[in-house]
Scaffold this motif. Sequence first.
Motif, PDB file in Angstrom:
ATOM      1  N   SER A   1      -2.773  -6.880  -1.848  1.00 52.57           N
ATOM      2  CA  SER A   1      -3.206  -6.076  -2.996  1.00 52.57           C
ATOM      3  C   SER A   1      -2.064  -5.218  -3.524  1.00 52.57           C
ATOM      4  O   SER A   1      -1.171  -4.812  -2.788  1.00 52.57           O
ATOM      5  CB  SER A   1      -4.393  -5.193  -2.611  1.00 52.57           C
TER       6      SER A   1
ATOM      7  N   PRO B   1     -11.497  -2.579   3.760  1.00 54.50           N
ATOM      8  CA  PRO B   1     -10.562  -2.229   2.684  1.00 54.50           C
ATOM      9  C   PRO B   1     -11.269  -1.569   1.513  1.00 54.50           C
ATOM     10  O   PRO B   1     -12.338  -2.012   1.095  1.00 54.50           O
ATOM     11  CB  PRO B   1      -9.957  -3.586   2.286  1.00 54.50           C
ATOM     12  N   GLU B   2     -10.672  -0.509   0.990  1.00 56.50           N
ATOM     13  CA  GLU B   2     -11.257   0.202  -0.135  1.00 56.50           C
ATOM     14  C   GLU B   2     -10.186   0.520  -1.174  1.00 56.50           C
ATOM     15  O   GLU B   2      -9.020   0.721  -0.838  1.00 56.50           O
ATOM     16  CB  GLU B   2     -11.924   1.502   0.333  1.00 56.50           C
ATOM     17  N   LEU B   3     -10.589   0.555  -2.433  1.00 58.99           N
ATOM     18  CA  LEU B   3      -9.698   0.977  -3.505  1.00 58.99           C
ATOM     19  C   LEU B   3      -9.694   2.495  -3.542  1.00 58.99           C
ATOM     20  O   LEU B   3     -10.752   3.136  -3.556  1.00 58.99           O
ATOM     21  CB  LEU B   3     -10.173   0.426  -4.851  1.00 58.99           C
ATOM     22  N   ARG B   4      -8.486   3.068  -3.558  1.00 49.19           N
ATOM     23  CA  ARG B   4      -8.359   4.515  -3.584  1.00 49.19           C
ATOM     24  C   ARG B   4      -7.663   4.986  -4.852  1.00 49.19           C
ATOM     25  O   ARG B   4      -6.858   4.259  -5.439  1.00 49.19           O
ATOM     26  CB  ARG B   4      -7.573   5.016  -2.365  1.00 49.19           C
TER      27      ARG B   4
ATOM     28  N   LEU C   1     -10.148  -7.411  -9.693  1.00 49.65           N
ATOM     29  CA  LEU C   1     -10.652  -6.989  -8.378  1.00 49.65           C
ATOM     30  C   LEU C   1     -11.559  -8.067  -7.822  1.00 49.65           C
ATOM     31  O   LEU C   1     -12.434  -8.583  -8.541  1.00 49.65           O
ATOM     32  CB  LEU C   1     -11.459  -5.701  -8.497  1.00 49.65           C
TER      33      LEU C   1
ATOM     34  N   VAL D   1     -12.960  -4.125  -1.061  1.00 51.14           N
ATOM     35  CA  VAL D   1     -11.995  -4.724  -1.990  1.00 51.14           C
ATOM     36  C   VAL D   1     -11.195  -5.778  -1.245  1.00 51.14           C
ATOM     37  O   VAL D   1     -10.360  -5.467  -0.393  1.00 51.14           O
ATOM     38  CB  VAL D   1     -11.051  -3.653  -2.580  1.00 51.14           C
TER      39      VAL D   1
ATOM     40  N   SER E   1       0.875  -1.162   0.000  1.00 50.62           N
ATOM     41  CA  SER E   1       0.000   0.000   0.000  1.00 50.62           C
ATOM     42  C   SER E   1       0.914   1.214   0.000  1.00 50.62           C
ATOM     43  O   SER E   1       2.143   1.068   0.013  1.00 50.62           O
ATOM     44  CB  SER E   1      -0.922  -0.008   1.221  1.00 50.62           C
TER      45      SER E   1
ATOM     46  N   PHE F   1      -6.829  -6.651  -4.945  1.00 42.87           N
ATOM     47  CA  PHE F   1      -6.623  -5.876  -6.164  1.00 42.87           C
ATOM     48  C   PHE F   1      -5.283  -6.316  -6.742  1.00 42.87           C
ATOM     49  O   PHE F   1      -4.240  -6.099  -6.129  1.00 42.87           O
ATOM     50  CB  PHE F   1      -6.622  -4.380  -5.855  1.00 42.87           C
TER      51      PHE F   1
ATOM     52  N   ARG G   1     -15.628   0.414  -1.961  1.00 46.39           N
ATOM     53  CA  ARG G   1     -15.340  -0.299  -0.708  1.00 46.39           C
ATOM     54  C   ARG G   1     -15.405  -1.806  -0.926  1.00 46.39           C
ATOM     55  O   ARG G   1     -15.875  -2.288  -1.940  1.00 46.39           O
ATOM     56  CB  ARG G   1     -16.347   0.075   0.389  1.00 46.39           C
TER      57      ARG G   1
ATOM     58  N   TYR H   1      -4.542   2.067  -5.288  1.00 46.77           N
ATOM     59  CA  TYR H   1      -4.034   1.198  -4.232  1.00 46.77           C
ATOM     60  C   TYR H   1      -5.161   0.913  -3.247  1.00 46.77           C
ATOM     61  O   TYR H   1      -6.221   1.536  -3.295  1.00 46.77           O
ATOM     62  CB  TYR H   1      -2.853   1.856  -3.506  1.00 46.77           C
ATOM     63  N   VAL H   2      -4.939  -0.041  -2.349  1.00 46.31           N
ATOM     64  CA  VAL H   2      -5.950  -0.428  -1.366  1.00 46.31           C
ATOM     65  C   VAL H   2      -5.493  -0.004   0.026  1.00 46.31           C
ATOM     66  O   VAL H   2      -4.341  -0.228   0.404  1.00 46.31           O
ATOM     67  CB  VAL H   2      -6.201  -1.950  -1.405  1.00 46.31           C
TER      68      VAL H   2
END
Length: 283
Positions: A111, A154-157, A219, A175, A92, A178, A173, A145-146
Amino acid sequence: MKPAACGGWGVVEFLIAIALGLLITLLGSGLLVASSSNYRNHSDNAWLADGGRYALSVIGQAVRHGAYVNWDSEVAAEEPETASVAGLDAASISRNAEGISDPLPPVAHGSDVLALRFAGADDGATINCAGFAVPAGVRGWSIFYVAADAGGEPELRCKYRGAAGWGADAVVRGVESFQVLYGVDTDVPPDGVPNTYVNATAVTAADAWKRVCSVKLALLLRGAFNSRADTVPGRFDLFGPAYADAHPEDVGVRVAEASLPAAEKLRARRVFSLTVALRNRDG
């Protein structure tokens, strides 16, 4: 003359009525619980479909922007010297650090991190992953990134550099993993067609970031509740079982529900995948 008999329930009839009432209540409660669980599962699956499609759309647009060169810019001659794509495996990153220069421990099954760079343009045609236009003379960033949100989910940003500095916004949200593979053109001279797909570690080891011509991503999203009726643990191979079997070191490309905590085993899950070609830099 005998008095008329009084009507009413005896003790036996009263007990039978109570038992029948309890049985009907029990059956009704079971149906209500089953209906609520089915509704939650349906709602979770609908949310997964929407969230997955949106995430792929955002990342796909960013990949297509990658390698864009503004040939009208004064720095156009310098732009092709820098690789337009980079990445990290099982990591991350910090929201405010420069690019991907400050790796952090991975979140959600190892991820990955995907970073894309592109040239800006004054007509507003080039935007970063947050939807902000990147002006001419500036190299734009779209980094995915997660990370965990405030509730630990965990969320993808999407990370980008704006006028006030670096920032990051949530894309989707839930995730669970990834993962990214990079299509590398190994031909000499290169023909712009990927010959093999490898992870970021392999690209870095071969010093081949400038030869990356496509990106394959996947994903695994999960719902918010244990809403599934089935109890059979599943297995999700984000790039297919053949790749997962051949690359056990690539953490996160295979997620087995049997190894998950009880609070997460019966959530709705779905894999979303996409392969996108990078822009031809000479075009």
